[in-house]
Scaffold this motif. Structure first.
Motif, PDB file in Angstrom:
ATOM      1  N   ASP A  64      16.611 -24.381  87.812  1.00 56.71           N
ATOM      2  CA  ASP A  64      15.955 -22.309  88.753  1.00 56.71           C
ATOM      3  C   ASP A  64      17.051 -21.778  89.587  1.00 56.71           C
ATOM      4  OD1 ASP A  64      15.021 -25.526  90.138  1.00 56.71           O
ATOM      5  OD2 ASP A  64      13.710 -23.796  91.448  1.00 56.71           O
ATOM      6  N   ASP A  65      17.294 -22.761  90.225  1.00 55.76           N
ATOM      7  CA  ASP A  65      18.795 -21.828  90.787  1.00 55.76           C
ATOM      8  C   ASP A  65      20.015 -21.429  90.013  1.00 55.76           C
ATOM      9  OD1 ASP A  65      19.136 -20.656  93.326  1.00 55.76           O
ATOM     10  OD2 ASP A  65      20.942 -22.785  93.647  1.00 55.76           O
ATOM     11  N   MET A  66      20.361 -21.413  88.879  1.00 52.10           N
ATOM     12  CA  MET A  66      21.616 -21.410  88.681  1.00 52.10           C
ATOM     13  C   MET A  66      20.924 -19.655  87.424  1.00 52.10           C
ATOM     14  SD  MET A  66      22.263 -24.548  86.218  1.00 52.10           S
ATOM     15  CE  MET A  66      24.267 -24.830  86.575  1.00 52.10           C
ATOM     16  N   PRO A  67      21.825 -18.839  87.310  1.00 49.02           N
ATOM     17  CA  PRO A  67      21.619 -17.849  86.654  1.00 49.02           C
ATOM     18  C   PRO A  67      21.414 -17.701  84.797  1.00 49.02           C
ATOM     19  CG  PRO A  67      24.185 -18.254  86.905  1.00 49.02           C
ATOM     20  CD  PRO A  67      23.124 -19.249  87.387  1.00 49.02           C
ATOM     21  N   MET A  68      20.781 -16.929  84.904  1.00 47.56           N
ATOM     22  CA  MET A  68      19.879 -17.009  83.280  1.00 47.56           C
ATOM     23  C   MET A  68      21.426 -16.754  82.303  1.00 47.56           C
ATOM     24  SD  MET A  68      17.382 -17.289  82.398  1.00 47.56           S
ATOM     25  CE  MET A  68      16.762 -17.021  80.628  1.00 47.56           C
ATOM     26  N   SER A  69      22.877 -16.468  82.733  1.00 48.43           N
ATOM     27  CA  SER A  69      24.306 -16.290  81.917  1.00 48.43           C
ATOM     28  C   SER A  69      24.442 -17.801  81.349  1.00 48.43           C
ATOM     29  CB  SER A  69      24.962 -15.816  82.712  1.00 48.43           C
ATOM     30  OG  SER A  69      25.056 -16.366  83.723  1.00 48.43           O
ATOM     31  N   GLN A  70      24.054 -19.011  82.194  1.00 49.33           N
ATOM     32  CA  GLN A  70      24.245 -20.385  82.160  1.00 49.33           C
ATOM     33  C   GLN A  70      23.862 -20.570  81.522  1.00 49.33           C
ATOM     34  OE1 GLN A  70      25.817 -21.775  84.551  1.00 49.33           O
ATOM     35  NE2 GLN A  70      26.395 -23.955  83.274  1.00 49.33           N
ATOM     36  N   PHE A  71      22.436 -20.469  79.956  1.00 52.47           N
ATOM     37  CA  PHE A  71      22.227 -20.749  78.935  1.00 52.47           C
ATOM     38  C   PHE A  71      21.623 -20.072  77.909  1.00 52.47           C
ATOM     39  CE2 PHE A  71      18.373 -21.171  83.057  1.00 52.47           C
ATOM     40  CZ  PHE A  71      19.116 -22.655  83.533  1.00 52.47           C
ATOM     41  N   SER A  72      23.012 -19.624  77.804  1.00 50.93           N
ATOM     42  CA  SER A  72      23.574 -18.545  76.142  1.00 50.93           C
ATOM     43  C   SER A  72      25.568 -17.983  76.568  1.00 50.93           C
ATOM     44  CB  SER A  72      22.419 -17.316  76.109  1.00 50.93           C
ATOM     45  OG  SER A  72      22.990 -16.595  77.102  1.00 50.93           O
ATOM     46  N   GLY A  73      25.667 -17.837  74.704  1.00 50.38           N
ATOM     47  CA  GLY A  73      26.923 -18.035  74.991  1.00 50.38           C
ATOM     48  C   GLY A  73      27.308 -18.203  73.587  1.00 50.38           C
ATOM     49  N   ARG A  74      29.306 -18.765  73.286  1.00 51.01           N
ATOM     50  CA  ARG A  74      29.351 -18.733  71.839  1.00 51.01           C
ATOM     51  C   ARG A  74      29.571 -20.442  71.783  1.00 51.01           C
ATOM     52  NH1 ARG A  74      34.124 -15.199  72.426  1.00 51.01           N
ATOM     53  NH2 ARG A  74      34.534 -15.488  70.768  1.00 51.01           N
ATOM     54  N   ALA A  75      29.328 -20.493  70.933  1.00 46.48           N
ATOM     55  CA  ALA A  75      29.041 -22.276  70.907  1.00 46.48           C
ATOM     56  C   ALA A  75      30.175 -22.805  69.395  1.00 46.48           C
ATOM     57  CB  ALA A  75      27.489 -23.431  71.122  1.00 46.48           C
ATOM     58  N   THR A  76      30.368 -23.907  69.340  1.00 46.28           N
ATOM     59  CA  THR A  76      31.292 -24.850  68.358  1.00 46.28           C
ATOM     60  C   THR A  76      30.842 -25.732  68.936  1.00 46.28           C
ATOM     61  OG1 THR A  76      32.862 -23.645  68.557  1.00 46.28           O
ATOM     62  CG2 THR A  76      33.174 -25.865  67.628  1.00 46.28           C
ATOM     63  N   VAL A  77      30.396 -26.370  67.091  1.00 38.97           N
ATOM     64  CA  VAL A  77      29.299 -28.034  66.492  1.00 38.97           C
ATOM     65  C   VAL A  77      30.856 -28.618  66.265  1.00 38.97           C
ATOM     66  CG1 VAL A  77      28.370 -29.636  65.526  1.00 38.97           C
ATOM     67  CG2 VAL A  77      27.191 -26.733  66.213  1.00 38.97           C
ATOM     68  N   LEU A  78      31.530 -29.213  66.550  1.00 36.25           N
ATOM     69  CA  LEU A  78      32.201 -30.180  65.951  1.00 36.25           C
ATOM     70  C   LEU A  78      31.481 -31.442  66.069  1.00 36.25           C
ATOM     71  CD1 LEU A  78      35.200 -30.738  69.142  1.00 36.25           C
ATOM     72  CD2 LEU A  78      34.775 -29.338  67.488  1.00 36.25           C
ATOM     73  N   ASP A  79      32.269 -32.027  64.595  1.00 41.17           N
ATOM     74  CA  ASP A  79      31.433 -33.017  63.798  1.00 41.17           C
ATOM     75  C   ASP A  79      32.219 -34.870  64.212  1.00 41.17           C
ATOM     76  OD1 ASP A  79      30.983 -35.409  61.954  1.00 41.17           O
ATOM     77  OD2 ASP A  79      30.842 -33.775  59.567  1.00 41.17           O
ATOM     78  N   VAL A  80      31.779 -35.319  64.807  1.00 40.00           N
ATOM     79  CA  VAL A  80      32.597 -35.686  65.363  1.00 40.00           C
ATOM     80  C   VAL A  80      31.458 -37.172  64.661  1.00 40.00           C
ATOM     81  CG1 VAL A  80      32.828 -35.334  67.801  1.00 40.00           C
ATOM     82  CG2 VAL A  80      30.494 -36.713  67.413  1.00 40.00           C
ATOM     83  N   SER A  81      31.194 -37.881  63.871  1.00 37.29           N
ATOM     84  CA  SER A  81      30.266 -38.632  62.949  1.00 37.29           C
ATOM     85  C   SER A  81      31.051 -39.435  62.361  1.00 37.29           C
ATOM     86  CB  SER A  81      29.424 -38.036  61.961  1.00 37.29           C
ATOM     87  OG  SER A  81      30.018 -37.297  61.095  1.00 37.29           O
ATOM     88  N   GLN A  82      32.411 -39.485  62.525  1.00 37.50           N
ATOM     89  CA  GLN A  82      33.144 -40.263  61.632  1.00 37.50           C
ATOM     90  C   GLN A  82      34.903 -40.470  62.808  1.00 37.50           C
ATOM     91  OE1 GLN A  82      32.720 -41.280  58.622  1.00 37.50           O
ATOM     92  NE2 GLN A  82      30.622 -40.202  58.631  1.00 37.50           N
TER      93      GLN A  82
END
Length: 221
Positions: A64-82
């Protein structure tokens, strides 16, 4: 196109050993009161959730003390299942092109497929080692996430990866649904935590916005 990346909270939801089981009970009913309300009793780290620095650090910030900008942005999913049980710095550096512009790195371990089974709590999902965690921090990320129950090995009570991330205000996000965005690069990611006072962590509603899908849909019209 929006893709939900959040598990539904139920009374049967998998929980980290020692965490209270959530309870959902009717507080008001249509028959008795003319309206419905549900009484929720749950830990701040139930289901798809975010860990704040205050989760482990004495003077760490709360959500609740962190800015809203902390909670969104550009993302990448890395497949580490193997990749085996350890995600190394070498693996991350080999995927530099996929992660260098990201605000969030999300690890698809495959454990999402075990959700609702005893296998989900098997302590064998891939986790970063300490060198990999330090490399992630050096990228200036907002957060690191996984579809497993923890970003650390469950058997390691010292939670070294949590500590490395959280001391630099890199939030940890656990129990994500990543199958539908497996291998996706550079999409908009939102991880919106419940806001309450002194939040050491909170359940979140996580979702992806795939803009290229929206543009393709507009071109078809």
């Amino acid at each position: 196109m929006l893709i939900d990346m959040t598990h539904t909270i139920t009374q049967e939801i998998p929980i980290f050993p020692g965490t209270p089981v959530p309870a959902l009970a009717p507080a008001c009913t249509l028959t008795r009161d003319g309206f419905r309300e549900t009484l929720l009793t749950l830990s701040s780290h139930t289901g798809t959730h975010m860990d704040a620095p205050a989760h482990l650090l004495q003077d760490g910030r709360t959500l609740d003390d962190m800015p809203m900008s902390q909670f969104s942005g550009r993302a990448t999913v890395l497949d580490v299942s193997q990749e085996g049980p350890v995600i190394t710095e070498e693996f991350l550096r080999a995927n530099y092109e996929a992660i260098h512009c990201a605000d969030f790195i999300l690890f698809y371990t495959g454990w999402e497929g075990r959700w609702g089974t005893e296998g989900f709590l098997e302590d064998a999902f891939p986790v970063p080692d300490e060198a990999a965690a330090r490399y992630l921090v050096s990228r200036g990320l907002k957060g690191v996430g996984t579809d497993a129950i923890s970003i650390d090995r469950m058997s390691d009570s010292h939670l070294p990866i949590h500590h490395i991330l959280l001391k630099d205000s890199v939030v940890s996000i656990e129990n994500l649904c990543l199958k539908k965005v497996r291998g996706r690069k550079d999409f908009l990611f939102f991880a919106l935590p419940m806001k309450f006072e002194d939040a050491d962590g909170a359940p979140i509603r996580a979702f992806a916005e795939l803009r290229e899908a929206n543009e393709a849909e507009r071109r078809r019209r």
